[in-house]
Write a protein that holds these residues in place. Structure first.
Motif, PDB file in Angstrom:
ATOM      1  N   SER A 184       2.826  35.465  54.582  1.00  0.00           N
ATOM      2  CA  SER A 184       1.501  35.492  55.196  1.00  0.00           C
ATOM      3  C   SER A 184       1.562  35.839  56.677  1.00  0.00           C
ATOM      4  O   SER A 184       0.582  36.301  57.266  1.00  0.00           O
ATOM      5  CB  SER A 184       0.799  34.142  55.009  1.00  0.00           C
ATOM      6  OG  SER A 184       1.396  33.137  55.808  1.00  0.00           O
ATOM      7  N   ARG A 185       2.748  35.611  57.275  1.00  0.00           N
ATOM      8  CA  ARG A 185       2.917  35.903  58.699  1.00  0.00           C
ATOM      9  C   ARG A 185       3.867  37.080  58.937  1.00  0.00           C
ATOM     10  O   ARG A 185       4.172  37.407  60.092  1.00  0.00           O
ATOM     11  CB  ARG A 185       3.448  34.662  59.424  1.00  0.00           C
ATOM     12  CG  ARG A 185       2.476  33.479  59.399  1.00  0.00           C
ATOM     13  CD  ARG A 185       3.069  32.241  60.021  1.00  0.00           C
ATOM     14  NE  ARG A 185       2.141  31.119  59.975  1.00  0.00           N
ATOM     15  CZ  ARG A 185       1.268  30.829  60.944  1.00  0.00           C
ATOM     16  NH1 ARG A 185       1.221  31.581  62.019  1.00  0.00           N
ATOM     17  NH2 ARG A 185       0.454  29.795  60.832  1.00  0.00           N
ATOM     18  N   SER A 186       4.342  37.675  57.844  1.00  0.00           N
ATOM     19  CA  SER A 186       5.299  38.791  57.953  1.00  0.00           C
ATOM     20  C   SER A 186       6.467  38.402  58.860  1.00  0.00           C
ATOM     21  O   SER A 186       6.863  39.152  59.757  1.00  0.00           O
ATOM     22  CB  SER A 186       4.603  40.051  58.493  1.00  0.00           C
ATOM     23  OG  SER A 186       3.571  40.464  57.629  1.00  0.00           O
ATOM     24  N   ASP A 187       7.001  37.233  58.606  1.00  0.00           N
ATOM     25  CA  ASP A 187       8.008  36.664  59.510  1.00  0.00           C
ATOM     26  C   ASP A 187       9.202  36.134  58.702  1.00  0.00           C
ATOM     27  O   ASP A 187       9.176  35.005  58.204  1.00  0.00           O
ATOM     28  CB  ASP A 187       7.379  35.542  60.330  1.00  0.00           C
ATOM     29  CG  ASP A 187       8.285  35.048  61.452  1.00  0.00           C
ATOM     30  OD1 ASP A 187       9.478  35.408  61.466  1.00  0.00           O
ATOM     31  OD2 ASP A 187       7.781  34.295  62.312  1.00  0.00           O
TER      32      ASP A 187
END
Length: 206
Positions: A184-187
């Motif tokens: 969801s945070r591309s992390d």
């Protein structure tokens, strides 16, 4: 020289046709898996899928009767491949603790590939809208992972008798959840941080 209707030539022609059909089905499944990992079951569309494979949309119906049939086949292939990979990992390692430490890597690789998540985790979030045959295969993915984890936890002596399944379920849910949050945070670093936190808390072997 055999005639055009000879049994040999007929058999060879059928074999070629079957191979072509099998290859087409595999391409459809591969493309559908990629789409579903990015957009879920709701994102599966025969027209877009046909464009991705390079065939006519009507050709998909030669292999799958409808979207539910395709979705079930995609989820089934996914959990079967996952089960085979987990079994291979255990067979290749003499150390069950090492297998448990490496378990989160499977979910990490999906994030490394276009920030995707586990296909069955994605579909599980759509459970209210899934046909029963698709939901059955999606649930099997979780069952397979929990069963494998429970077995390896017991082999490693990490938990007491009778506690392996509960611990396995907690690990599966935590790792899948970490993947979802990181996506969801591309992390990817966030995923690693969460997994390290599970190890520090004792949920996963460090």
């Amino acid at each position: 020289m055999p005639g055009v209707n000879s049994p040999v030539l007929v058999a060879e022609a059928k074999a070629v046709k079957n191979d072509a059909g099998s290859n087409s089905k595999e391409k459809i499944l591969a493309a559908a898996t990629t789409i579903a990992q990015a957009h879920g079951y709701g994102g599966l569309n025969f027209r877009d899928l046909a464009d991705a494979v390079g065939i006519k949309a009507a050709s998909i119906y030669h292999h799958f009767t409808n979207k539910a049939d395709l979705g079930a086949a995609v989820a089934r292939r996914y959990w079967q491949d996952s089960a085979a990979a987990l079994d291979a990992r255990r067979a290749e390692s003499a150390d069950p603790l090492r297998c448990l430490r490496d378990y989160p890597d499977t979910f990490r690789k999906a994030l490394q590939t276009g920030n995707r998540i586990c296909l069955c985790s994605f579909m599980a979030a759509e459970s209210d809208d899934l046909p029963e045959e698709v939901l059955k295969e999606v649930r099997t993915f979780a069952d397979v992972n929990v069963a494998w984890l429970a077995k390896v936890l017991s082999e490693a002596g990490v938990v007491e008798a009778g506690q392996s399944e509960a611990r396995a379920g907690a690990i599966f849910a935590a790792v899948a959840g970490a993947q979802l949050v990181a996506r969801s945070r591309s992390d990817l670093a966030l995923y690693d941080m969460l997994i390290d936190g599970y190890r520090a808390a004792g949920l996963l072997p460090s």
